[in-house]
Scaffold this active site. Structure first.
Site, PDB file in Angstrom:
ATOM      1  N   ASP A 165       0.251  -1.148   0.007  1.00  0.00           N
ATOM      2  CA  ASP A 165       0.213   0.347  -0.065  1.00  0.00           C
ATOM      3  C   ASP A 165       0.865   1.081   0.150  1.00  0.00           C
ATOM      4  O   ASP A 165       1.213   1.453   0.949  1.00  0.00           O
ATOM      5  CB  ASP A 165      -0.497   0.074   1.853  1.00  0.00           C
ATOM      6  CG  ASP A 165      -1.539   1.387   1.354  1.00  0.00           C
ATOM      7  OD1 ASP A 165      -2.184   2.071   0.986  1.00  0.00           O
ATOM      8  OD2 ASP A 165      -2.258   1.310   2.668  1.00  0.00           O
ATOM      9  N   GLU A 191      -7.360   0.355  -4.058  1.00  0.00           N
ATOM     10  CA  GLU A 191      -7.141   0.628  -2.490  1.00  0.00           C
ATOM     11  C   GLU A 191      -8.725   0.124  -2.278  1.00  0.00           C
ATOM     12  O   GLU A 191      -8.696  -0.792  -1.374  1.00  0.00           O
ATOM     13  CB  GLU A 191      -6.789   2.011  -2.601  1.00  0.00           C
ATOM     14  CG  GLU A 191      -5.558   2.376  -2.401  1.00  0.00           C
ATOM     15  CD  GLU A 191      -4.880   4.303  -2.406  1.00  0.00           C
ATOM     16  OE1 GLU A 191      -6.036   4.732  -1.709  1.00  0.00           O
ATOM     17  OE2 GLU A 191      -4.166   4.402  -2.404  1.00  0.00           O
ATOM     18  N   ASP A 242     -13.644   5.412   1.032  1.00  0.00           N
ATOM     19  CA  ASP A 242     -11.796   4.797   1.735  1.00  0.00           C
ATOM     20  C   ASP A 242     -11.698   6.477   1.945  1.00  0.00           C
ATOM     21  O   ASP A 242     -11.474   7.171   0.903  1.00  0.00           O
ATOM     22  CB  ASP A 242     -11.276   4.687   0.906  1.00  0.00           C
ATOM     23  CG  ASP A 242      -9.502   5.014   1.078  1.00  0.00           C
ATOM     24  OD1 ASP A 242      -8.888   5.116   2.077  1.00  0.00           O
ATOM     25  OD2 ASP A 242      -9.256   4.043   0.114  1.00  0.00           O
TER      26      ASP A 242
END
Ligand code: AMP
Length: 595
Positions: free
Chosen positions: A9, A163, A186
């Site tokens: 990430d 993501e 998110d």
């Protein structure tokens, strides 16, 4: 054979790395024992580099040499860089941004190199492949820049993963077998995404995704700082001082997630003046209201795209650092009518999902697959310049669709297949991805048949196949990365344009279709009338209908033309039936005579 693929990430604020080990996805801690590493890069005068907490610690003494939030520069042109980026951004010889002489890719590569180093140090082996996550709303250039950053760091980037999808993968790992539809909200430091996914038996399907690449916690820090400065009557601060003040604004914002008030305090922020103020949660929430309303609007859009209502969802996951704010959770609850699911660690879910995807691709984790969707419709141009959609927008890939087409004119020698992408009714308003000719032997109008098939594989590569049905000869064209890797802003623009022009587009389609029908019908009607089969009453009505069609054609009016064509069709119906009957009788007579 299975191989180790890292899941990374690469966050605006923090980054994390993981790997599937003995069938389990795990995140790997750095030397400080932390699974989260700040996405900060320090570059010394002599060119030496430090990454992570070590780099952040240097910010107090050398604020201008520590780069944070570099993700906000990825794939951007100089004109797209915000004025208050934490460090000075300069224009490189190529016109693209540079920070301390480095490109955003090179800086991100330093973070990725550090994640690779942490993983190799933990695992004791060299790892060369990775899955890297990006916000779902990153456009092509931003994705390509992320991939390049990985390569610069010595990694082969086997997949760029969205993501929110990664977060859903992490959530879904514990719920294999259950059928559920989840939304992932998110909200991080720099970006916002809402994705809606459906999962069942380990198959993940992205139904819709929406977001904004410039909406995140950093905006709220800025708003809060402006509010504090205004209240203190400070009109201007230098960029360097702003860095310190912004950091304090962020600290206060985060403190207000747990406290009802916090003190903003920066002593001698410009060498002589200090700033100290009490900020309440209520004040922060008032400032955050328009910011939250923007996320809610994007959520509604994603729901509409997936043709779902809030109650159709089984859960709404919240991930990203900013979702720790109580006001954010309230806004989510209010919009979706249910409490958000906070079972995923807001800072780790994305890395965990990337790790799972790495495990799936490397063959170390077998029970899950991930399906993506097409962001825009794909089709070909047909008669009259119309867009003929073969694969509609938001179709799950991999997918396949086909249709049969015929030649438009007598003796035509080839058919041009123009592959289009977009939501508009007329081909000219969509994007051409490529085109090719399918040659065929001359034949009467409508007699040559060409089957066109679109196939999109799991990597989003579109293959267009055109088969001449008479000869069986295939013509094939491959269009790489057109199907899924479309500039997201352009997707948004295309979808809005299709909504904006919906009425005029539809009128143009109706007119074109009616015009083609009229052009076919008028000579046919004339030929039949010449045979003298119509009675006077019929003839009068047909003549009137023919005039109406010609007038509407000349006027270019869609609905009147459609109505006139329909009238002509009806007026000639009985006549056409009689003709068919006559033909059948004649055939029967011939048959009987032959017996
Ligand atoms: P991410 O990009 O997911 O790492 O999220 C980083 C963003 O989350 C930054 O804007 C942080 O200021 C914000 N953030 C982190 N912790 C909190 C918190 N406790 N309250 C509010 N915002 C937070």
């Amino acid at each position: 054979m299975s191989e180790m693929i890292l899941g990374i990430d690469l966050g605006t604020t923090n980054s994390a790395v993981g790997v599937v080990d003995s069938g389990f996805p795990i995140l790997l801690a750095n030397e400080d024992g932390r699974r989260i590493t700040p996405s900060a890069v320090w570059i010394g005068e002599d060119g030496s580099i430090e990454v992570g907490a070590k780099a952040l610690r240097r910010r107090v003494l050398e604020p201008g040499r520590v780069v944070t939030s570099v993700k906000r520069l990825m794939g951007r042109r100089m004109s797209e860089v915000e004025d208050d980026f934490p460090v000075k951004v300069e224009t490189g010889v190529d016109g693209l941004p540079r920070v301390l002489g480095k490109t955003p890719e090179e800086l991100s590569a330093e973070i990725l190199r550090e994640m690779k180093r942490v993983a190799e140090w933990r695992l004791g082996v060299v790892v060369t492949k990775a899955v890297i996550t990006v916000p779902a709303y990153f456009h092509d250039a931003q994705r390509a820049a992320t991939k390049r950053a990985g390569e610069l760091a010595g990694l082969e980037v086997v997949r760029i993963l969205n993501e929110p999808t990664a977060a859903a993968l992490a959530y879904g790992l514990e719920r294999l077998g259950e059928k559920s539809r989840v939304a992932v909200y998110d909200l991080g430091g720099g970006t916002f995404d809402l994705s809606i996914l459906e999962m069942q038996d380990g198959v993940f399907q992205v139904l819709a995704t929406h977001g904004d690449t410039r909406l995140g916690g950093d905006d709220l820090d800025r708003t809060l700082l402006d509010f504090i400065l205004e209240r203190a009557g400070i009109a201007e601060v230098s960029q360097l001082n702003r860095v310190r003040l912004s950091a304090e604004a962020e600290r206060v914002k985060m403190a207000l997630s747990n406290e009802s008030e916090a003190v903003f305090r920066v002593p001698f922020y410009d060498g002589s003046r200090s700033l100290e103020q009490v900020v309440t949660r209520e004040e922060l929430e008032r400032l955050a209201a328009p910011w939250l309303a923007r996320t809610q609007r994007l959520c509604r859009q994603a729901l509409a795209d997936a043709a779902l209502k809030a109650e159709d969802l089984s859960a709404v996951l919240v991930v990203g650092g900013s979702t720790r704010m109580p006001a954010v959770r309230r806004a989510v609850a209010e919009l979706f009518g249910c409490e958000p699911d906070v079972s995923q660690h807001p800072d780790e879910a994305v890395a965990l999902g990337a790790t799972i995807q790495g495990g799936v691709l490397g063959g170390t984790l077998k029970q899950m697959i991930l399906l993506d969707v097409t962001p825009l419709s794909l089709g070909i141009e047909t008669f009259g310049g119309l867009m003929n959609v073969l694969i509609p927008r938001n179709t799950t890939i991999p997918c396949k669709a086909g249709e049969m087409f015929t030649n438009a004119a007598d003796g035509q020698l080839a058919m041009r297949v123009r592959v289009l992408q977009g939501e508009r009714e007329m081909a000219k308003d969509n994007w051409e991805l490529g085109s090719f000719d399918v040659p065929f032997a001359p034949a009467g109008k409508g007699q040559t048949r060409v089957g066109v098939q679109f196939k999109i594989d799991e990597n989003g590569i579109l293959e267009v196949l055109a088969r001449d049905i008479t000869t069986g000869v295939d013509t094939i064209m491959q269009i790489e990365s057109a199907a899924v890797d479309v500039d997201d802003m352009a997707v948004e623009a295309m979808v809005s344009a299709s909504v904006e022009h919906a009425f005029s587009d539809m009128a143009e389609r109706v007119f074109t279709e009616a015009r083609m029908k009229a052009e076919e019908l008028l000579p046919a009607v004339e030929a039949v009338l010449n045979q003298g089969l119509a009675d006077d009453f019929e003839r009068a009505e047909i003549d009137a209908a023919v005039i109406a069609v010609k007038e509407a054609l000349a006027a270019g009016a869609a609905n009147p033309l459609k109505a006139a064509v329909q009238r002509l069709d009806t007026a000639t119906e009985a006549l056409a039936a009689r003709l068919v009957e006559q033909a059948l009788d004649a055939a029967l007579d011939r048959q009987l005579a032959g017996e």
